[in-house]
Design a protein around this motif. Structure first.
Motif, PDB file in Angstrom:
ATOM      1  N   ALA A 126      87.497  60.407  68.420  1.00 49.75           N
ATOM      2  CA  ALA A 126      87.877  60.026  69.773  1.00 49.75           C
ATOM      3  C   ALA A 126      87.112  58.797  70.247  1.00 49.75           C
ATOM      4  N   LEU A 127      85.953  58.550  69.641  1.00 50.95           N
ATOM      5  CA  LEU A 127      85.169  57.366  69.977  1.00 50.95           C
ATOM      6  C   LEU A 127      85.589  56.152  69.148  1.00 50.95           C
ATOM      7  N   GLY A 128      86.632  56.311  68.339  1.00 57.00           N
ATOM      8  CA  GLY A 128      87.130  55.208  67.540  1.00 57.00           C
ATOM      9  C   GLY A 128      86.508  55.105  66.164  1.00 57.00           C
ATOM     10  N   ASP A 129      85.718  56.117  65.746  1.00 62.66           N
ATOM     11  CA  ASP A 129      85.054  56.095  64.440  1.00 62.66           C
ATOM     12  C   ASP A 129      85.702  57.145  63.542  1.00 62.66           C
ATOM     13  N   SER A 130      86.538  56.714  62.613  1.00 61.66           N
ATOM     14  CA  SER A 130      87.157  57.660  61.692  1.00 61.66           C
ATOM     15  C   SER A 130      86.467  57.670  60.330  1.00 61.66           C
ATOM     16  N   ARG A 131      85.429  56.850  60.166  1.00 64.24           N
ATOM     17  CA  ARG A 131      84.754  56.765  58.872  1.00 64.24           C
ATOM     18  C   ARG A 131      83.673  57.822  58.697  1.00 64.24           C
ATOM     19  N   THR A 132      82.868  58.049  59.727  1.00 65.95           N
ATOM     20  CA  THR A 132      81.742  58.968  59.586  1.00 65.95           C
ATOM     21  C   THR A 132      82.163  60.366  59.153  1.00 65.95           C
ATOM     22  N   PRO A 133      83.197  60.986  59.767  1.00 64.97           N
ATOM     23  CA  PRO A 133      83.606  62.313  59.292  1.00 64.97           C
ATOM     24  C   PRO A 133      84.028  62.324  57.825  1.00 64.97           C
ATOM     25  N   PHE A 134      84.570  61.197  57.365  1.00 65.56           N
ATOM     26  CA  PHE A 134      85.010  61.137  55.969  1.00 65.56           C
ATOM     27  C   PHE A 134      83.850  61.314  55.005  1.00 65.56           C
ATOM     28  N   TRP A 135      82.705  60.701  55.297  1.00 63.56           N
ATOM     29  CA  TRP A 135      81.583  60.783  54.363  1.00 63.56           C
ATOM     30  C   TRP A 135      81.047  62.207  54.265  1.00 63.56           C
TER      31      TRP A 135
END
Length: 449
Positions: free
Chosen positions: A153-162
């Motif tokens: 929701a904060l525009g960060d879709s990369r961190t959950p991926f790792w």
């Protein structure tokens, strides 16, 4: 998400989501492949016999998590960060109560659910063990999905991926250890998945607390607020119910398929696992559209939402063509990941399931784009009604078509539901977009519809 060309924004946000969704589907693929290859067809059928029930319960939890992320995205788009943190704090409190309650209730009723689904006796024990452990681990799944949706929701879709990548590797290692070394069978597959998701949730929370300064709240911001809780529930519960209502139709379809015997259950299990992996890009694109729409709703930019729809539709059609070619040409090879080549009848049924689904992929892609866009604008009740359309279609196929036509009707169950949902979603989007074009910055821009 509120400035710049829509194509690179949506594409860059979708790619990590896609990789994450593929990793989540890898959980299911690894479980089913290891079980099918090392424990046999009956064990594979036991894992698959409860898959629609798992979709019902976990779908409700994941839908709630997606819904809880929408007010966060809207407040982030409006640059109201203090109120955004209040929504985050209240979402975490609600998550505890919902996930624990669901885990307790479903664990108690686990055996009754399988009996009601007419699960064959020869696979009942494996199905029960797999389902029970999955239900006990619901809080792990709930919190991982909630934390991931807050970060997105904060525009960060990369961190959950790792974190999900780490969890997937751990899941594969635990699968092999629990099944081959400890000899736990189907139980080991379920334990491996739950433990992996729990570790992923814990790491995600620790990272958020340490690295996302925008989420560091004051004591006042962490205080429980009934207004924020009501808004979260007004958006989250309809989204959760939409997943669950959709799953009710899947349960009816799987129940009808269970009555056809364990061979059909095994083919259905392999086909569904492969299908879910292949359609992950549609779900990822839809999730990206929910965040994109939420940001532009908060910034009062409806014209960008329509621009995003057109970009997403182009991406969807390109992938649908690619997936069609893959499924038509490679279904046998994919099915052999789960099923021994000597099981020719089961392989043929799996191939039939995948070929039928491949013709209707653009219908599913449109469904995902429209449904998540409507949800991102806060009209979650309309999205829920599209789930009702799916449920009615799958139920009709289960009650009348499967008894008359057999397994071929099972193969057409999902495509029929996708068509029914689109027949509702297209006019629903026309209505929502008409409202969006007339909107002005409201005093309270967040709330369920």
């Amino acid at each position: 998400m509120t400035t710049g060309p829509a194509l690179p924004l949506i594409l860059n946000f979708t790619l990590p989501l896609l990789l994450g969704n593929l990793l989540q589907q890898t959980y299911s693929l690894v479980d089913a492949a290891i079980v099918g290859q090392f424990l046999g067809i009956d064990a594979l059928a036991g894992v698959g016999a409860s898959s629609s029930v798992i979709f019902l319960i976990l779908g409700f939890c994941n839908g709630c998590c997606c819904g809880f992320g929408i007010p966060v995205a809207q407040r982030f788009g409006a640059h109201d960060y203090a109120d955004m943190r209040r929504y985050v704090a209240n979402a975490l409190r609600l998550a505890v109560g919902i996930s624990v309650t669901v885990a307790i209730v479903t664990s108690i009723w686990c055996a009754d659910i399988l009996h009601a689904m007419r699960t064959p006796d020869n696979i009942f024990r494996d199905a029960y063990l797999y389902l029970l452990v999955t239900f006990i681990g619901i809080p792990c799944t709930f919190f991982y999905n909630l934390l991931s949706n807050i970060i997105r929701a904060l525009g960060d879709s990369r961190t959950p991926f790792w974190f999900l990548l780490f969890s997937t590797v751990l899941n594969i290692a635990l699968d092999l250890f629990c099944i081959l070394t400890l000899g736990w069978g189907v139980l080991g597959a379920a334990v491996a998945t739950v433990v992996s998701q729990g570790v992923s949730a814990a790491l995600c929370f620790a990272y958020m607390h340490r690295h996302f300064e925008i989420l560091r709240s004051t004591r006042d911001e962490r205080r429980f607020r009934s207004r924020h809780a009501r808004t979260l529930l007004a958006i989250g519960l309809p989204m959760g119910l939409q997943f669950s209502i959709t799953a009710i139709g899947s349960i009816m379809l799987q129940s009808a398929n269970n009555a056809l015997g364990s061979a059909c259950v095994a083919a259905f299990t392999a086909g569904v696992r492969i299908k879910m992996f292949v359609i992950s890009p549609f779900e990822s694109l839809g999730m990206a559209m929910a965040t994109y729409t939420g940001h532009n709703y908060g910034a009062v930019k409806p014209e960008r939402i329509w621009q995003g729809i057109k970009v997403a539709a182009g991406l969807m059609l390109g992938y649908a063509l690619f997936a069609f070619v893959v499924l038509m040409a490679g279904s046998d090879l994919l099915a052999r990941l789960f099923i021994d080549p000597s099981q020719s009848e089961i392989l043929a049924d799996t191939r039939l399931f995948l070929h039928v689904a491949s013709y209707f992929l653009p219908v599913l892609g449109l469904l995902c784009i429209l449904r998540y866009t409507i949800q991102g604008a806060g009209y979650t009740n309309l999205a829920m009604l599209s789930g009702v359309s799916e449920m009615i279609a799958r139920t009709a196929v289960s009650l009348w078509a499967v008894p008359a036509l057999g397994y071929i009707a099972v193969c057409f169950g999902d495509p029929t539901a996708w068509i029914a949902a689109d027949l509702f979603l297209v006019p629903a989007f026309v209505y929502v977009y008409g409202r969006l074009k007339r909107m002005t910055p409201p005093e309270k821009p967040i709330g369920g519809r």
